[in-house]
Design a protein around this motif. Structure first.
Motif, PDB file in Angstrom:
ATOM      1  N   ASP A   1       0.923  -1.266  -0.113  1.00  0.00           N
ATOM      2  CA  ASP A   1       0.062  -0.111   0.120  1.00  0.00           C
ATOM      3  C   ASP A   1       0.870   1.104  -0.027  1.00  0.00           C
ATOM      4  OD1 ASP A   1      -2.319  -1.449   0.211  1.00  0.00           O
ATOM      5  OD2 ASP A   1      -2.550  -1.605   2.177  1.00  0.00           O
ATOM      6  N   LYS A   2       1.984   1.051   0.634  1.00  0.00           N
ATOM      7  CA  LYS A   2       2.889   2.343   0.653  1.00  0.00           C
ATOM      8  C   LYS A   2       4.027   2.467  -0.123  1.00  0.00           C
ATOM      9  CE  LYS A   2       1.541   3.084   5.473  1.00  0.00           C
ATOM     10  NZ  LYS A   2       2.259   3.335   6.958  1.00  0.00           N
ATOM     11  N   GLY A   3       4.154   1.264  -1.017  1.00  0.00           N
ATOM     12  CA  GLY A   3       5.129   1.284  -1.949  1.00  0.00           C
ATOM     13  C   GLY A   3       6.461   1.048  -1.581  1.00  0.00           C
ATOM     14  N   LYS A   4       6.649   0.326  -0.420  1.00  0.00           N
ATOM     15  CA  LYS A   4       8.030   0.228   0.316  1.00  0.00           C
ATOM     16  C   LYS A   4       8.595  -1.160   0.134  1.00  0.00           C
ATOM     17  CE  LYS A   4       7.079   3.440   4.332  1.00  0.00           C
ATOM     18  NZ  LYS A   4       7.192   3.312   5.752  1.00  0.00           N
ATOM     19  N   LYS A   5       9.765  -1.346   0.537  1.00  0.00           N
ATOM     20  CA  LYS A   5      10.306  -2.651   0.120  1.00  0.00           C
ATOM     21  C   LYS A   5       9.702  -3.903   1.023  1.00  0.00           C
ATOM     22  CE  LYS A   5      15.193  -2.004  -1.074  1.00  0.00           C
ATOM     23  NZ  LYS A   5      16.670  -2.319  -0.687  1.00  0.00           N
ATOM     24  N   LEU A   6       9.633  -4.963   0.449  1.00  0.00           N
ATOM     25  CA  LEU A   6       8.986  -6.150   1.136  1.00  0.00           C
ATOM     26  C   LEU A   6       9.964  -6.529   2.475  1.00  0.00           C
ATOM     27  CD1 LEU A   6       7.212  -8.886  -0.082  1.00  0.00           C
ATOM     28  CD2 LEU A   6       9.071  -9.634   1.238  1.00  0.00           C
ATOM     29  N   MET A   7      11.068  -6.452   2.369  1.00  0.00           N
ATOM     30  CA  MET A   7      12.172  -6.793   3.514  1.00  0.00           C
ATOM     31  C   MET A   7      11.996  -8.286   4.001  1.00  0.00           C
ATOM     32  SD  MET A   7      13.358  -3.676   3.677  1.00  0.00           S
ATOM     33  CE  MET A   7      14.367  -3.582   5.122  1.00  0.00           C
ATOM     34  N   TYR A   8      13.367  -8.594   4.541  1.00  0.00           N
ATOM     35  CA  TYR A   8      13.544 -10.104   4.865  1.00  0.00           C
ATOM     36  C   TYR A   8      12.598 -10.612   5.681  1.00  0.00           C
ATOM     37  CZ  TYR A   8      17.633 -10.697   1.936  1.00  0.00           C
ATOM     38  OH  TYR A   8      18.404 -10.495   0.731  1.00  0.00           O
ATOM     39  N   LYS A   9      12.123  -9.929   6.813  1.00  0.00           N
ATOM     40  CA  LYS A   9      11.386 -10.042   7.773  1.00  0.00           C
ATOM     41  C   LYS A   9       9.973 -10.574   6.995  1.00  0.00           C
ATOM     42  CE  LYS A   9       8.706  -8.824  12.086  1.00  0.00           C
ATOM     43  NZ  LYS A   9       8.422  -7.796  13.058  1.00  0.00           N
ATOM     44  N   ARG A  10       9.140  -9.877   6.369  1.00  0.00           N
ATOM     45  CA  ARG A  10       8.123 -10.272   5.539  1.00  0.00           C
ATOM     46  C   ARG A  10       8.282 -11.425   4.622  1.00  0.00           C
ATOM     47  NH1 ARG A  10       6.945  -5.535   4.287  1.00  0.00           N
ATOM     48  NH2 ARG A  10       5.381  -4.657   5.774  1.00  0.00           N
ATOM     49  N   PHE A  11       9.601 -11.401   4.113  1.00  0.00           N
ATOM     50  CA  PHE A  11       9.952 -12.525   3.090  1.00  0.00           C
ATOM     51  C   PHE A  11       9.775 -13.753   3.991  1.00  0.00           C
ATOM     52  CE2 PHE A  11      13.547 -15.177   1.717  1.00  0.00           C
ATOM     53  CZ  PHE A  11      12.917 -15.568   0.461  1.00  0.00           C
ATOM     54  N   ILE A  12      10.337 -13.954   5.166  1.00  0.00           N
ATOM     55  CA  ILE A  12      10.518 -15.078   5.962  1.00  0.00           C
ATOM     56  C   ILE A  12       9.133 -15.378   6.283  1.00  0.00           C
ATOM     57  CG2 ILE A  12      11.349 -16.312   8.181  1.00  0.00           C
ATOM     58  CD1 ILE A  12      13.977 -14.350   7.469  1.00  0.00           C
ATOM     59  N   GLU A  13       8.276 -14.340   6.843  1.00  0.00           N
ATOM     60  CA  GLU A  13       6.961 -14.679   7.136  1.00  0.00           C
ATOM     61  C   GLU A  13       5.959 -15.425   5.983  1.00  0.00           C
ATOM     62  OE1 GLU A  13       5.570 -11.093   8.416  1.00  0.00           O
ATOM     63  OE2 GLU A  13       6.643 -11.186  10.572  1.00  0.00           O
ATOM     64  N   THR A  14       6.330 -14.982   4.911  1.00  0.00           N
ATOM     65  CA  THR A  14       5.626 -15.365   3.602  1.00  0.00           C
ATOM     66  C   THR A  14       6.007 -16.866   3.410  1.00  0.00           C
ATOM     67  OG1 THR A  14       5.556 -13.206   2.707  1.00  0.00           O
ATOM     68  CG2 THR A  14       5.052 -15.083   1.313  1.00  0.00           C
ATOM     69  N   ILE A  15       7.313 -17.198   3.715  1.00  0.00           N
ATOM     70  CA  ILE A  15       7.591 -18.633   3.557  1.00  0.00           C
ATOM     71  C   ILE A  15       6.980 -19.389   4.504  1.00  0.00           C
ATOM     72  CG2 ILE A  15       9.629 -20.087   3.692  1.00  0.00           C
ATOM     73  CD1 ILE A  15      11.287 -18.251   1.995  1.00  0.00           C
ATOM     74  N   GLY A  16       7.164 -18.987   5.699  1.00  0.00           N
ATOM     75  CA  GLY A  16       6.600 -19.531   6.894  1.00  0.00           C
ATOM     76  C   GLY A  16       5.046 -19.984   6.653  1.00  0.00           C
ATOM     77  N   LYS A  17       4.408 -19.102   6.111  1.00  0.00           N
ATOM     78  CA  LYS A  17       2.860 -19.439   5.825  1.00  0.00           C
ATOM     79  C   LYS A  17       2.665 -20.610   4.598  1.00  0.00           C
ATOM     80  CE  LYS A  17       1.447 -14.736   7.265  1.00  0.00           C
ATOM     81  NZ  LYS A  17       0.914 -13.560   6.621  1.00  0.00           N
ATOM     82  N   THR A  18       3.558 -21.142   4.144  1.00  0.00           N
ATOM     83  CA  THR A  18       3.439 -22.026   2.770  1.00  0.00           C
ATOM     84  C   THR A  18       4.175 -23.466   3.061  1.00  0.00           C
ATOM     85  OG1 THR A  18       5.506 -21.534   1.901  1.00  0.00           O
ATOM     86  CG2 THR A  18       3.923 -20.048   1.030  1.00  0.00           C
ATOM     87  N   THR A  19       4.759 -23.404   4.441  1.00  0.00           N
ATOM     88  CA  THR A  19       5.417 -25.008   4.724  1.00  0.00           C
ATOM     89  C   THR A  19       4.503 -25.853   4.831  1.00  0.00           C
ATOM     90  OG1 THR A  19       5.267 -24.304   7.055  1.00  0.00           O
ATOM     91  CG2 THR A  19       7.202 -23.756   5.782  1.00  0.00           C
ATOM     92  N   ASN A  20       2.994 -25.885   4.953  1.00  0.00           N
ATOM     93  CA  ASN A  20       2.029 -26.866   4.952  1.00  0.00           C
ATOM     94  C   ASN A  20       1.822 -27.560   3.578  1.00  0.00           C
ATOM     95  OD1 ASN A  20       1.014 -24.043   4.808  1.00  0.00           O
ATOM     96  ND2 ASN A  20      -1.095 -25.429   5.432  1.00  0.00           N
ATOM     97  N   LEU A  21       2.184 -26.467   2.789  1.00  0.00           N
ATOM     98  CA  LEU A  21       1.673 -27.005   1.405  1.00  0.00           C
ATOM     99  C   LEU A  21       2.669 -27.895   0.550  1.00  0.00           C
ATOM    100  CD1 LEU A  21       0.904 -23.237   0.094  1.00  0.00           C
ATOM    101  CD2 LEU A  21      -0.795 -24.969   0.932  1.00  0.00           C
ATOM    102  N   SER A  22       2.229 -28.419  -0.550  1.00  0.00           N
ATOM    103  CA  SER A  22       3.054 -29.239  -1.181  1.00  0.00           C
ATOM    104  C   SER A  22       4.160 -28.280  -1.898  1.00  0.00           C
ATOM    105  CB  SER A  22       2.436 -29.948  -2.481  1.00  0.00           C
ATOM    106  OG  SER A  22       1.959 -28.897  -3.460  1.00  0.00           O
ATOM    107  N   MET A  23       5.240 -28.878  -2.324  1.00  0.00           N
ATOM    108  CA  MET A  23       6.377 -27.967  -2.875  1.00  0.00           C
ATOM    109  C   MET A  23       6.077 -27.078  -4.008  1.00  0.00           C
ATOM    110  SD  MET A  23       8.460 -28.554  -0.452  1.00  0.00           S
ATOM    111  CE  MET A  23       9.945 -27.377  -1.202  1.00  0.00           C
ATOM    112  N   PHE A  24       4.960 -27.728  -4.826  1.00  0.00           N
ATOM    113  CA  PHE A  24       4.378 -27.041  -6.150  1.00  0.00           C
ATOM    114  C   PHE A  24       3.453 -26.024  -5.581  1.00  0.00           C
ATOM    115  CE2 PHE A  24       1.002 -26.726  -9.116  1.00  0.00           C
ATOM    116  CZ  PHE A  24       1.623 -26.445 -10.256  1.00  0.00           C
ATOM    117  N   GLY A  25       2.727 -26.217  -4.520  1.00  0.00           N
ATOM    118  CA  GLY A  25       1.818 -25.301  -3.929  1.00  0.00           C
ATOM    119  C   GLY A  25       2.496 -23.987  -3.342  1.00  0.00           C
ATOM    120  N   GLN A  26       3.772 -24.256  -2.718  1.00  0.00           N
ATOM    121  CA  GLN A  26       4.608 -23.384  -1.969  1.00  0.00           C
ATOM    122  C   GLN A  26       4.940 -22.278  -3.323  1.00  0.00           C
ATOM    123  OE1 GLN A  26       7.536 -24.304   0.863  1.00  0.00           O
ATOM    124  NE2 GLN A  26       6.709 -26.113   1.126  1.00  0.00           N
TER     125      GLN A  26
END
Length: 410
Positions: free
Chosen positions: A357-382
């Motif tokens: 919304d504010k045009g800022k960098k995603l940053m590593y903290k949000r990147f790691i959080e995004t990965i953490g939300k996908t670990t229950n999926l298949s690798m294709f789903g991730q």
């Protein structure tokens, strides 16, 4: 000879008021005529009056100035005689519509000037049926038309150059993929894996590299200096250096492999007259496919791994594989993975993307959080979830860098 004065006319008329009104009307008519003449003479647009037979009955001075004919020449001949041959049929059709009572807006045709040059005219005309006349206003749009023609030529030339460039880039991509064949090997050894690669341009400065020696699979997510063609050229150099370190020099420790790749890279560019600061950031691991022991080394890019339902992070050395003033040998970290654990190797393109919304960098903290939300999926789903999340974050922003994420479930 009898001379009748105004006073005599007044004495001889029984309608003094009527006489005065007629006199005033003549004066007003004369004034209107003078105004019309002045309007015709001073107008920058091309004004004309024509009859229903296709002849001008009156033209403004701007008309004669632009086309170079005298007013007499323009009035004596059908105006179609001055129209360029290819435009005569369209001109006839438009004039027939005017004679039937329709207004004419934004009609364009070409007139041949007295000196042989061509002028584009844009017309707005209205018929006056009761007087069997057509009033027209034309504007010289020659410069605009020529500008549009030049623009069209330039656009076609640019499109051709872009097409040639893209064809060259696609060919470069095929060469890059042929020389760097990590994608197929990773999927062969670890079917539960994904490679999310989103180049900023057709070819990329990020690359996935893999080599297998006996029971050990070496895998790297590397980010070379630059992107596009310069970055792609560096990927082929750096990929070759990694393969040499493993195959030719038979190195097994990821830290030692990066040290050797740096040495070879500096020697390679040291043979040139110019100092080159190009290199790569990289996340490199060696996985024993039987014991699941993992050795890892990183240059600026960290390692993420999912173990016991938690995302863990291993810090990389804060230096590139390349020229660096305070260089130190790369450290090798050792981990014991368990069946079902996931490792993530990546470049910095995902976390560095501007958006939201504010045009800022995603940053590593949000990147790691995004990965953490996908670990229950298949690798294709991730892979799909990460790609979708990246596009949603980026929105209408330009992609700032190449993106590469490698996920492997052991």
């Amino acid at each position: 000879m009898e001379i009748t004065t105004i006073a005599d006319e007044i004495r001889n008329t029984n309608d003094l008021e009527g006489y005065l009104n007629r006199t005033l009307e003549k004066i007003r008519a004369n004034e209107r005529h003078l105004v019309e003449e002045r309007f015709f003479d001073l107008s920058l647009d091309l004004l004309c009056i024509s009859d229903m037979n296709g002849y001008f009955t009156k033209v403004s001075k701007s008309f004669t100035t632009l086309l170079g004919y005298t007013e007499e020449e323009l009035l004596l001949r059908p105006f179609k005689d001055f129209v360029v041959e290819d435009d005569k049929n369209n001109t006839d059709t438009a004039y027939d519509e005017l004679k039937e009572g329709a207004n004419l807006n934004d009609f364009e045709n070409r007139y041949r000037c007295a000196d042989g040059s061509i002028k584009w005219l844009a017309w707005r005309s209205v018929p006056v049926p009761g007087e069997e006349l057509i009033f027209g206003i034309a504007r010289d749009v020659t410069e605009h038309k020529e500008s549009e023609a030049r623009k069209k030529i330039y656009t076609e030339q640019l499109e051709y150059l872009i097409k040639q460039k893209n064809e060259s880039l696609r060919y470069a991509l095929s060469l890059q993929n042929a020389l760097i064949q990590g994608n197929q090997l990773i999927g062969k050894v670890f079917p539960e894996s994904f490679i999310l690669h989103l180049p900023k341009e057709i070819v990329s400065g990020d690359f996935c590299w893999a080599e297998q020696v006996n029971d050990t699979l070496y895998v790297a997510a590397a980010d070379c200096t630059g992107h596009g063609v310069p970055g792609a050229l560096m990927t082929m150099v750096c990929s070759s250096l990694l393969s040499r370190a493993v195959k030719e020099f038979e190195l097994t420790s990821p830290g030692k492999i990066l040290d050797k790749a740096r040495e070879l890279l500096l020697n390679h560019f040291g043979m040139t007259e110019q100092s080159v600061n190009d290199g790569m950031d990289i996340s490199l691991c060696a996985i024993n496919t039987k014991t699941l022991a993992l050795e890892w080394s990183g240059a600026n890019n960290n390692l993420l791994y999912f173990h016991k339902k938690t995302i863990h992070e291993v810090q990389a050395d804060k230096q590139p594989v390349g020229q660096f003033d305070n260089y130190a040998p790369f450290a090798t970290h050792t981990l014991q993975l368990a069946k079902g654990d996931i490792i993530y190797l990546y470049s910095d393109g995902y976390a560095d993307q501007f958006g939201g919304d504010k045009g800022k960098k995603l940053m590593y903290k949000r990147f790691i959080e995004t990965i953490g939300k996908t670990t229950n999926l298949s690798m294709f789903g991730q892979q799909n979830r990460l790609a979708k999340a990246f596009e949603q974050w980026k929105g209408n922003q330009e992609q700032v860098d190449d993106v590469l994420i490698i996920g492997i479930r052991v």
